[in-house]
Design an enzyme around this catalytic site. Sequence first.
Site, short mmCIF file in Angstrom:
data_model
loop_
_atom_site.label_atom_id
_atom_site.label_comp_id
_atom_site.label_asym_id
_atom_site.label_seq_id
_atom_site.Cartn_x
_atom_site.Cartn_y
_atom_site.Cartn_z
N ARG A 41 0.81 -1.21 0.00
CA ARG A 41 0.00 0.00 0.00
C ARG A 41 0.85 1.27 0.00
NH1 ARG A 41 -5.41 -1.14 2.26
NH2 ARG A 41 -5.98 -2.95 1.03
N ARG A 98 -3.95 6.27 0.04
CA ARG A 98 -4.57 7.49 0.55
C ARG A 98 -3.74 8.35 1.47
NH1 ARG A 98 -10.13 4.71 2.12
NH2 ARG A 98 -8.55 3.31 2.92
N ARG A 102 -8.10 10.99 -6.68
CA ARG A 102 -9.38 10.43 -6.25
C ARG A 102 -10.51 11.46 -6.28
NH1 ARG A 102 -12.31 7.71 -5.21
NH2 ARG A 102 -12.40 6.61 -3.23
N ASP A 122 -6.59 -3.67 -7.68
CA ASP A 122 -7.16 -4.23 -6.45
C ASP A 122 -7.37 -5.72 -6.63
OD1 ASP A 122 -8.35 -3.14 -3.75
OD2 ASP A 122 -9.58 -4.83 -4.40
N TYR A 176 -14.20 -12.42 0.49
CA TYR A 176 -15.03 -11.24 0.16
C TYR A 176 -16.29 -11.66 -0.60
CZ TYR A 176 -11.45 -7.95 1.65
OH TYR A 176 -10.57 -7.23 2.41
O1 CP3 Z 1 0.31 0.31 -3.19
C1 CP3 Z 1 -0.22 -0.81 -3.26
O2 CP3 Z 1 -0.01 -1.72 -2.42
C2 CP3 Z 1 -0.99 -1.15 -4.52
C3 CP3 Z 1 -2.37 -1.05 -4.51
C4 CP3 Z 1 -3.27 -2.02 -3.78
C5 CP3 Z 1 -4.57 -1.64 -3.41
N1 CP3 Z 1 -5.22 -2.75 -2.95
C6 CP3 Z 1 -5.11 -0.29 -3.54
C7 CP3 Z 1 -6.28 0.12 -2.75
C8 CP3 Z 1 -3.12 -3.38 -3.47
C9 CP3 Z 1 -1.90 -4.27 -3.61
C10 CP3 Z 1 -4.37 -3.82 -2.94
C11 CP3 Z 1 -4.65 -5.20 -2.55
C12 CP3 Z 1 -5.81 -5.46 -1.70
N2 CP3 Z 1 -7.09 -5.00 -1.86
C13 CP3 Z 1 -5.81 -6.35 -0.61
C14 CP3 Z 1 -4.63 -7.15 -0.16
C15 CP3 Z 1 -3.67 -6.26 0.51
C16 CP3 Z 1 -3.93 -5.99 1.95
O3 CP3 Z 1 -3.73 -4.84 2.34
O4 CP3 Z 1 -4.27 -6.92 2.66
C17 CP3 Z 1 -7.10 -6.37 -0.07
C18 CP3 Z 1 -7.56 -7.16 1.13
C19 CP3 Z 1 -7.91 -5.53 -0.89
C20 CP3 Z 1 -9.35 -5.27 -0.76
C21 CP3 Z 1 -9.56 -3.84 -0.45
N3 CP3 Z 1 -9.49 -2.82 -1.38
C22 CP3 Z 1 -9.86 -3.26 0.81
C23 CP3 Z 1 -9.99 -4.02 2.09
C24 CP3 Z 1 -9.97 -1.87 0.59
C25 CP3 Z 1 -10.31 -0.83 1.60
C26 CP3 Z 1 -8.99 -0.40 2.13
C27 CP3 Z 1 -9.07 0.63 3.20
O5 CP3 Z 1 -8.01 0.92 3.73
O6 CP3 Z 1 -10.16 1.17 3.47
C28 CP3 Z 1 -9.71 -1.61 -0.77
C29 CP3 Z 1 -9.66 -0.32 -1.43
C30 CP3 Z 1 -8.30 0.14 -1.81
N4 CP3 Z 1 -7.40 -0.62 -2.48
C31 CP3 Z 1 -7.77 1.46 -1.64
C32 CP3 Z 1 -6.50 1.44 -2.24
C33 CP3 Z 1 -5.55 2.60 -2.41
C34 CP3 Z 1 -8.48 2.64 -1.01
C35 CP3 Z 1 -9.44 3.13 -2.05
C36 CP3 Z 1 -9.76 4.59 -2.00
O7 CP3 Z 1 -9.02 5.35 -2.63
O8 CP3 Z 1 -10.76 4.93 -1.37
#
Ligand code: CP3
Length: 345
Positions: free
Chosen positions: A27, A31, A40, A76, A153
Amino acid sequence: MTSPESPLILRAARREPTPVTPVWLMRQAGRYLPEYRAMRERHSFLELCRNPEAAAEVTLQPVRRFAVDAAILFADILLIVEPLDVGLEFAKGEGPVIHRPVRSEADVARLKPIDVESSVGSVFETVRLVRGALPPRVALIGFAGAPFTVASYVVEGGASRDYLHTKRLMYEAPAAWHRLMEVLADATATYLNGQIDAGAQLVQLFDSWVGALSPDDYRAYVLPHSRAVIRALRPGTPVIHFGTGTATLLPLMREAGGDVIGLDWRVDLDRGWSTLGPDVGVQGNLDPAVLLATPGTIRERVRAVLARAGGRPGHIFNLGHGVHQSTPVEHVGMLVDMVHELSAR
Ligand code: CP3
């Protein structure tokens, strides 16, 4: 052997010595970065993921700010499930929501097939754009969700604490569970191979929530499917296999596969590594919460992780999970520089 000009992370993934310990952060594009929040304001999350120019830009944002040794593709883990027609949405402030969760044998039987090219073909274009823009020393990491974490999920309908729907499906309708896992594993292998063909130099399989399972359940319901994904990948591209809460699952994750196993902060890195054995690399494992502390504390904790790795080839420095949204941006830059400085050999 990789050449001395290969990105440090590729050399570490092959357990070759490197002049400093390579570092990237899960990540690292997200954000906590003001330039991401600005993007965004103009695009929804799914639009950002599906627009190759925008997704490439977000992938590159942290690389411009920090001396990280790799970029992780911006996408994602749930993009791949869109063709299943389960009603995927990223609700504001809530994370992912699946409006039509899959909870029974009949639900599994009704699933539409996943056509990888049409659902995530745009991601392959993002990979090409990013690889073309990155300096050669910075590796590009592709990724996908592991079948269990993606299935959780799809079955729960969103995030969960207890995974009760998921476990009930596993225990009460094992044939349907395995069918769902096969559908996801097949699509995931095709997806990752597409990323590799487009220029990803390593791939990470995220099994973020697998720590909810006992070792016996992991062995019976998850291991064969994660192994099938990893075995189907193009040889020669290192695989990082990551999960959280996995202290008791490490030997089984190792059996499922991966050149590098990702550890969270709940295990001591040296102990985790000895459980895994010397013929595999490890990635980790600073608690992301440490980035909210002062620079002095961050430095102390970086030193402690590096001490546990002991300079052994095969360590990739990372957080134990993703960068938290409330992390001060400057602390991320400091962390990356400290890893390089304190590990210099
Ligand atoms: O920089 C990075 O790591 C690359 C981008 C990335 C995202 N999601 C962007 C994202 C990666 C590798 C993921 C993988 C992902 N997505 C996982 C596995 C990684 C982990 O952290 O366990 C999971 C479980 C998801 C599912 C997911 N997508 C969740 C639970 C969420 C909410 C996250 C939160 O913090 O609220 C997302 C959305 C998401 N994926 C965001 C980002 C930058 C936030 C979206 C936004 O801009 O509102």
